[in-house]
Design a protein around this motif. Structure first.
Motif, PDB file in Angstrom:
ATOM      1  N   LEU A  16      19.320  93.842  76.672  1.00  0.00           N
ATOM      2  CA  LEU A  16      20.283  94.783  77.222  1.00  0.00           C
ATOM      3  C   LEU A  16      21.632  94.587  76.548  1.00  0.00           C
ATOM      4  N   GLY A  17      22.513  95.573  76.740  1.00  0.00           N
ATOM      5  CA  GLY A  17      23.881  95.425  76.264  1.00  0.00           C
ATOM      6  C   GLY A  17      24.292  96.525  75.311  1.00  0.00           C
ATOM      7  N   PRO A  18      25.591  96.599  75.017  1.00  0.00           N
ATOM      8  CA  PRO A  18      26.108  97.692  74.190  1.00  0.00           C
ATOM      9  C   PRO A  18      25.541  97.718  72.782  1.00  0.00           C
ATOM     10  N   ALA A  19      25.134  96.570  72.257  1.00  0.00           N
ATOM     11  CA  ALA A  19      24.599  96.541  70.895  1.00  0.00           C
ATOM     12  C   ALA A  19      23.286  97.295  70.769  1.00  0.00           C
ATOM     13  N   THR A  20      22.603  97.547  71.885  1.00  0.00           N
ATOM     14  CA  THR A  20      21.321  98.255  71.809  1.00  0.00           C
ATOM     15  C   THR A  20      21.494  99.688  71.331  1.00  0.00           C
ATOM     16  N   ALA A  21      22.685 100.259  71.492  1.00  0.00           N
ATOM     17  CA  ALA A  21      22.906 101.656  71.087  1.00  0.00           C
ATOM     18  C   ALA A  21      22.702 101.840  69.588  1.00  0.00           C
ATOM     19  N   ARG A  22      22.886 100.767  68.817  1.00  0.00           N
ATOM     20  CA  ARG A  22      22.783 100.872  67.360  1.00  0.00           C
ATOM     21  C   ARG A  22      21.448 100.357  66.827  1.00  0.00           C
ATOM     22  N   LEU A  23      20.542  99.967  67.719  1.00  0.00           N
ATOM     23  CA  LEU A  23      19.250  99.438  67.296  1.00  0.00           C
ATOM     24  C   LEU A  23      18.173 100.499  67.411  1.00  0.00           C
ATOM     25  N   ARG A  24      17.290 100.524  66.435  1.00  0.00           N
ATOM     26  CA  ARG A  24      16.183 101.468  66.401  1.00  0.00           C
ATOM     27  C   ARG A  24      14.876 100.694  66.276  1.00  0.00           C
ATOM     28  N   ILE A  25      13.783 101.369  66.583  1.00  0.00           N
ATOM     29  CA  ILE A  25      12.477 100.746  66.417  1.00  0.00           C
ATOM     30  C   ILE A  25      12.294 100.366  64.946  1.00  0.00           C
ATOM     31  N   GLY A  26      11.885  99.114  64.731  1.00  0.00           N
ATOM     32  CA  GLY A  26      11.739  98.577  63.388  1.00  0.00           C
ATOM     33  C   GLY A  26      12.892  97.694  62.969  1.00  0.00           C
ATOM     34  N   ASP A  27      14.052  97.823  63.653  1.00  0.00           N
ATOM     35  CA  ASP A  27      15.151  96.899  63.374  1.00  0.00           C
ATOM     36  C   ASP A  27      14.781  95.502  63.850  1.00  0.00           C
ATOM     37  N   ARG A  28      15.549  94.524  63.403  1.00  0.00           N
ATOM     38  CA  ARG A  28      15.297  93.157  63.847  1.00  0.00           C
ATOM     39  C   ARG A  28      16.502  92.603  64.599  1.00  0.00           C
ATOM     40  N   VAL A  29      16.214  91.704  65.528  1.00  0.00           N
ATOM     41  CA  VAL A  29      17.254  90.972  66.241  1.00  0.00           C
ATOM     42  C   VAL A  29      17.035  89.484  65.964  1.00  0.00           C
ATOM     43  N   TRP A  30      18.137  88.732  65.969  1.00  0.00           N
ATOM     44  CA  TRP A  30      18.097  87.311  65.662  1.00  0.00           C
ATOM     45  C   TRP A  30      18.427  86.505  66.909  1.00  0.00           C
ATOM     46  N   LEU A  31      17.652  85.442  67.141  1.00  0.00           N
ATOM     47  CA  LEU A  31      17.834  84.594  68.310  1.00  0.00           C
ATOM     48  C   LEU A  31      17.884  83.130  67.901  1.00  0.00           C
ATOM     49  N   ARG A  32      18.392  82.294  68.809  1.00  0.00           N
ATOM     50  CA  ARG A  32      18.457  80.850  68.620  1.00  0.00           C
ATOM     51  C   ARG A  32      17.643  80.173  69.719  1.00  0.00           C
ATOM     52  N   HIS A  33      16.954  79.102  69.363  1.00  0.00           N
ATOM     53  CA  HIS A  33      16.212  78.320  70.353  1.00  0.00           C
ATOM     54  C   HIS A  33      17.189  77.452  71.134  1.00  0.00           C
ATOM     55  N   ALA A  34      16.829  77.112  72.369  1.00  0.00           N
ATOM     56  CA  ALA A  34      17.689  76.248  73.172  1.00  0.00           C
ATOM     57  C   ALA A  34      17.735  74.833  72.623  1.00  0.00           C
ATOM     58  N   LYS A  35      16.610  74.362  72.070  1.00  0.00           N
ATOM     59  CA  LYS A  35      16.562  73.026  71.480  1.00  0.00           C
ATOM     60  C   LYS A  35      16.298  73.166  69.985  1.00  0.00           C
ATOM     61  N   ALA A  36      16.152  72.050  69.307  1.00  0.00           N
ATOM     62  CA  ALA A  36      16.129  72.098  67.840  1.00  0.00           C
ATOM     63  C   ALA A  36      14.710  72.233  67.292  1.00  0.00           C
ATOM     64  N   GLY A  37      14.011  71.123  67.133  1.00  0.00           N
ATOM     65  CA  GLY A  37      12.741  71.149  66.436  1.00  0.00           C
ATOM     66  C   GLY A  37      11.628  71.901  67.134  1.00  0.00           C
ATOM     67  N   GLU A  38      11.761  72.151  68.430  1.00  0.00           N
ATOM     68  CA  GLU A  38      10.682  72.834  69.148  1.00  0.00           C
ATOM     69  C   GLU A  38      10.426  74.239  68.608  1.00  0.00           C
ATOM     70  N   LEU A  39      11.404  74.841  67.982  1.00  0.00           N
ATOM     71  CA  LEU A  39      11.188  76.143  67.356  1.00  0.00           C
ATOM     72  C   LEU A  39      10.052  76.078  66.347  1.00  0.00           C
ATOM     73  N   CYS A  40       9.911  74.949  65.658  1.00  0.00           N
ATOM     74  CA  CYS A  40       8.903  74.819  64.612  1.00  0.00           C
ATOM     75  C   CYS A  40       7.483  74.748  65.160  1.00  0.00           C
ATOM     76  N   GLU A  41       7.339  74.526  66.459  1.00  0.00           N
ATOM     77  CA  GLU A  41       6.004  74.584  67.056  1.00  0.00           C
ATOM     78  C   GLU A  41       5.508  76.020  67.174  1.00  0.00           C
ATOM     79  N   ARG A  42       6.395  76.995  66.973  1.00  0.00           N
ATOM     80  CA  ARG A  42       6.043  78.413  67.097  1.00  0.00           C
ATOM     81  C   ARG A  42       5.773  79.089  65.763  1.00  0.00           C
ATOM     82  N   PHE A  43       6.163  78.430  64.656  1.00  0.00           N
ATOM     83  CA  PHE A  43       6.061  79.064  63.351  1.00  0.00           C
ATOM     84  C   PHE A  43       5.417  78.108  62.355  1.00  0.00           C
ATOM     85  N   ALA A  44       4.604  78.673  61.459  1.00  0.00           N
ATOM     86  CA  ALA A  44       3.916  77.868  60.456  1.00  0.00           C
ATOM     87  C   ALA A  44       4.794  77.579  59.251  1.00  0.00           C
TER      88      ALA A  44
END
Length: 399
Positions: free
Chosen positions: A346-374
């Motif tokens: 949600l939020g005002p930035a959604t007005a400029r996003l379209r299907i196929g665009d990408r959004v960037w996020l940060r994990h709460a902790k550090a190395g645990e992100l690597c358990e999700r990606f090869a």
């Protein structure tokens, strides 16, 4: 590029999300910040906060870093056999008898790896694992100390529930037990003050709680510095020590100032995940990120991203959620949060996003992100300079 989002999007335009990246410029800046706060004492890299062999090796080539603080013995053996480091301390005790036998049976591994102990039972297990080997090697051990803060006659405790070894007398007794066993070599001491190193002292929107945290941390740091010095002196009267490990990303400067400490153990600050945003004493740059594709527009002011429910370990609550990062101005729906298969934003930035665009996020902790990606895509400037496997990508799951 005008913005980080434009730079990241340009570097990864040929990739299909979801995927994860490490911004190398941010990683280097965070490494410089950490070694500067360590004030000349070497930083032992906590591998669980990185979980990518190629990134670990890059960091170990930087000035100020020496050795690895691993989180399991099989991981330490794997890293040693790959030549990642010949100085690895396992930060947590092991009950893996096969791994202990493999360690004691291999001279090169026994010289490179130090295991953690906090009771005679750990020493007994090491001896039993080595029994029957044709030529067992002495196993290097490190004594883990309780660094928690205890007040009000024990009614208040802050810090991880780790070792039962808290006093100089207890540490010296365990040291005497260790050195009396021919198959054991006492190499070091470790004390991780999680209530200082891993708890932000400036939590957003909670000023009174922040005051309480800072008070606790001041009292804890003073108590631990005196107790740690006494413990180190008591153990050094029993045996020579190669190292005394302490601290973490959040307490590097204060712990490095203690004469008794010879090295700092840290790693999370390299990626600078969300949980490290709330410190007053230092700031970092988000270096590890993941991208999700926008796949729906359910209505005005909302878009939906694919997946994203990468929840961090620890007590359940909002602090364990990932955080939308780019574009700025996105937030989770309070009823759905970060979902297994979809994440409304949600939020005002959604007005400029379209299907196929990408959004960037940060994990709460550090190395645990690597358990999700090869794999991790390593970005320098506006281009990918390498794509490297995570532990998961190498077929390894150590925790």
């Amino acid at each position: 590029m005008n913005t980080d989002r434009e730079r990241l999007d340009a570097a990864t335009s040929h990739l299909e999300p979801p995927f994860a990246v490490v911004d190398l410029a941010a990683l280097r800046a965070n490494a410089d910040n950490l070694t500067r706060r360590a004030a000349g004492k070497p930083v032992r890299l906590a591998s669980k906060s990185v979980r990518c062999r190629a990134v670990i090796e890059r960091v170990l080539r930087l000035d100020g870093f020496r050795g690895i603080l691993a989180y399991t013995l099989p991981e330490a053996i794997w890293l040693a056999r790959h030549g990642t480091s010949d100085d690895i301390v396992v930060a947590y005790p092991t009950a893996d008898r096969a791994a202990l036998a493999g360690l004691a049976g291999d001279p090169s591994l026994a010289a490179a790896v130090t295991v953690m102990i906090d009771s005679p039972a750990h020493l007994d297990m090491i001896e039993k694992a080595a029994a029957g080997l044709p030529d067992p090697q002495p196993v290097r051990v490190c004594i883990d100390l309780d660094a928690g803060y205890v007040a009000l006659g024990g009614r208040l405790r802050a810090g991880a529930l780790r070792s039962p070894v808290r006093t100089p007398q207890q540490a010296a007794a365990l040291a005497r037990d260790a050195v009396a066993r021919p198959g054991i070599r006492l190499a070091g001491l470790m004390a991780y003050e999680s209530q200082i190193a891993g708890v932000g002292d400036d939590p957003p929107g909670r000023p009174l709680y922040g005051v309480a945290v800072r008070y606790m941390q001041r009292k804890s740091a003073a108590e631990l510095a005196a107790r740690r010095a006494a413990i180190v002196a008591a153990v050094r009267s029993v045996a020579d020590l190669e190292f005394v490990n302490g601290g973490g990303t959040g307490s590097a400067a204060a712990t490095a100032a203690e004469a008794a400490v010879t090295e700092i153990g840290a790693g999370s600050g390299l990626y600078h995940p969300v949980l490290f945003d709330s410190y007053r004493s230092f700031s970092g740059r988000p270096a590890a990120l993941f991208a999700l594709p926008v796949v729906r527009r359910p209505g005005p002011g909302v878009v939906t991203a694919l997946g994203g429910g990468y929840i961090a370990s620890g007590p359940a609550g909002p602090s364990r959620l990932p955080r939308p990062y780019l574009p700025p101005g996105l937030r989770f729906d309070r009823n759905e949060g970060a979902g297994e298969v979809q994440t409304p934003l949600l939020g005002p930035a959604t007005a400029r996003l379209r299907i196929g665009d990408r959004v960037w996020l940060r994990h709460a902790k550090a190395g645990e992100l690597c358990e999700r990606f090869a794999e991790l895509h390593l970005i320098d400037g506006d281009r990918i300079v390498a794509t490297v496997p995570t532990y998961r990508g190498e077929g390894k799951a150590f925790g």
